[in-house]
Design a protein around this motif. Sequence first.
Motif, PDB file in Angstrom:
ATOM      1  N   LYS A 134      19.745  79.097  10.781  1.00 30.65           N
ATOM      2  CA  LYS A 134      20.261  80.402  11.203  1.00 30.65           C
ATOM      3  C   LYS A 134      20.598  80.450  12.697  1.00 30.65           C
ATOM      4  CE  LYS A 134      18.254  83.226   7.552  1.00 30.65           C
ATOM      5  NZ  LYS A 134      17.468  84.450   7.224  1.00 30.65           N
ATOM      6  N   LEU A 171      13.343  84.816  12.468  1.00 35.39           N
ATOM      7  CA  LEU A 171      14.655  84.329  12.010  1.00 35.39           C
ATOM      8  C   LEU A 171      14.815  84.523  10.498  1.00 35.39           C
ATOM      9  CD1 LEU A 171      15.092  81.055  14.114  1.00 35.39           C
ATOM     10  CD2 LEU A 171      16.549  83.082  14.197  1.00 35.39           C
ATOM     11  N   GLU A 172      13.723  84.433   9.762  1.00 33.59           N
ATOM     12  CA  GLU A 172      13.787  84.635   8.307  1.00 33.59           C
ATOM     13  C   GLU A 172      14.270  86.040   7.958  1.00 33.59           C
ATOM     14  OE1 GLU A 172       9.914  83.794   6.870  1.00 33.59           O
ATOM     15  OE2 GLU A 172      10.114  81.617   7.090  1.00 33.59           O
ATOM     16  N   VAL A 192      22.321  83.320  17.527  1.00 34.80           N
ATOM     17  CA  VAL A 192      21.918  83.462  16.138  1.00 34.80           C
ATOM     18  C   VAL A 192      23.193  83.620  15.314  1.00 34.80           C
ATOM     19  CG1 VAL A 192      21.686  85.984  16.298  1.00 34.80           C
ATOM     20  CG2 VAL A 192      20.402  84.710  14.560  1.00 34.80           C
ATOM     21  N   LYS A 193      23.217  83.088  14.115  1.00 36.88           N
ATOM     22  CA  LYS A 193      24.402  83.224  13.275  1.00 36.88           C
ATOM     23  C   LYS A 193      24.575  84.698  12.910  1.00 36.88           C
ATOM     24  CE  LYS A 193      24.617  78.576  11.365  1.00 36.88           C
ATOM     25  NZ  LYS A 193      24.573  77.718  10.151  1.00 36.88           N
ATOM     26  N   GLU A 235      23.108  79.086  15.589  1.00 37.96           N
ATOM     27  CA  GLU A 235      24.439  78.492  15.740  1.00 37.96           C
ATOM     28  C   GLU A 235      24.518  77.518  16.907  1.00 37.96           C
ATOM     29  OE1 GLU A 235      28.541  80.563  16.961  1.00 37.96           O
ATOM     30  OE2 GLU A 235      27.787  81.216  15.003  1.00 37.96           O
ATOM     31  N   HIS A 237      17.348  74.727  13.186  1.00 43.29           N
ATOM     32  CA  HIS A 237      17.215  75.872  12.277  1.00 43.29           C
ATOM     33  C   HIS A 237      18.578  76.292  11.717  1.00 43.29           C
ATOM     34  CE1 HIS A 237      15.995  79.723  10.615  1.00 43.29           C
ATOM     35  NE2 HIS A 237      14.736  79.339  10.775  1.00 43.29           N
ATOM     36  N   GLU A 269      22.216  90.895  13.637  1.00 45.05           N
ATOM     37  CA  GLU A 269      21.276  89.813  13.358  1.00 45.05           C
ATOM     38  C   GLU A 269      20.380  89.543  14.567  1.00 45.05           C
ATOM     39  OE1 GLU A 269      24.218  89.894  10.367  1.00 45.05           O
ATOM     40  OE2 GLU A 269      24.472  89.803  12.544  1.00 45.05           O
ATOM     41  N   CYS A 289      16.606  87.706   9.617  1.00 45.74           N
ATOM     42  CA  CYS A 289      17.984  87.939  10.086  1.00 45.74           C
ATOM     43  C   CYS A 289      18.972  87.914   8.914  1.00 45.74           C
ATOM     44  CB  CYS A 289      18.378  86.858  11.077  1.00 45.74           C
ATOM     45  SG  CYS A 289      17.480  86.958  12.639  1.00 45.74           S
TER      46      CYS A 289
END
Length: 417
Positions: free
Chosen positions: A303, A414-415, A338-339, A305, A301, A344, A417
């Motif tokens: 987003k 995640l969308e 998460v990035k 890391e 994904h 986020e 974030c």
Amino acid sequence: MMNSRYFHPESLMMSHGYKPALSEGAIKCPIFQTSTFVFNSAEEGKAFFEVAYGQREKQPNEELGLIYSRLNNPDLQILEERLCLWDEADECAVFESGMSAISTVMLEFLRPGDVILYSKPVYGGTDHFVNKVLPQYGIKGIGFTSLQSESDILEMIDAYGAKDKVKLVYVETPANPTNALFDLELCRKVADKLATEEKEVVVCVDNTYMGPLWQHPLKHGADLVVYSATKYIGGHSDLIAGAVLGKQKYMQRVRTLRTFLGNMAGPWTGWLLMRSLETLKVRMQQQAENAVKVADFLADHPKVEKVYYLGHLKEGTEQYQIFKKQLSCAGAMVSFDVKGGEQEAFKFLNSLKLIKLAVSLGSTESLAEHPATMTHSDVSIEDKQAMGISAKLVRLSIGVEHHADIIWDIEQALERC
């Protein structure tokens, strides 16, 4: 062994240790909701107390009779016998929580002036007890990481002037929440090198992340194993319990202190845990199968890391070698960065629809939490930074739902974030 056949533990979870004839033929062990038990004679009561209080060893073929539910209860005794099967332990003692199991071990094997050598990171409650509670009793904690070698650890202990003071090596592997693995054979070697004729060094392993199914520390040099039985062993988010298993000579000490602290689980909890043991393997297998698919999705994904999942360890690395030596499965715990940062991570957590935002792990439902501000909020800033417990880290406990639904939930969150 039954009729000359050795049954697998999962086959014995329904019957081991229980005699229906003693309970009116009931196929399941009843709940023995009683505080005390009647002796057949004064002599019998005397004999039971002699063994229970350690005044003498139990004779061959002698069964320890029931006395008082702070000392023993059929629900707990049968549960403890069944738990021993998975880890092939001599004895087991069940507690009213994971932390009561952990703290009882530490209080039994440590005294003022002693040092506990512990792995980092550990569960936040354990970290608090080691670094905030034990120092009040003159007991110091020295932490080591999975990156340190045997010589590194011994040199560090020498630098602290603690070589003659270490009495307990406490290891949590895989580590919560990063899944870092510790080599238990290395920990055993360190303990043996710190031991003397006058001083024994006990090795205790928190095996909560793997449950009794996927890792057996006693086979790799541990003297004791502790569990938060709330997690996979209980597995339904409806009870709090802990367990300690291990070698008889150490368990006798643990059990004796439990008797006088009075922190054993009650019969209702024991009964619920026996119920849960019957489905332990099928639950954990489904959770592990789901975790593979979730971790693979996260790894691809844009987003995300970094993913912390044992099934993604690279061949040839030291962590992979430990995994192959100690574990039979990658488990069902997946953490990821998460990035971004806390903002986020919180957006992700607040956007979940199927997965529940709650602490704990190992239950039938999938759970998500933010270690840095929740379970590990009390860990020092320095240790958080060193261990990778950052504001962008999210921990997932994968449940038994359909994997496609879990992944859909993660994707839609995640969308946002």
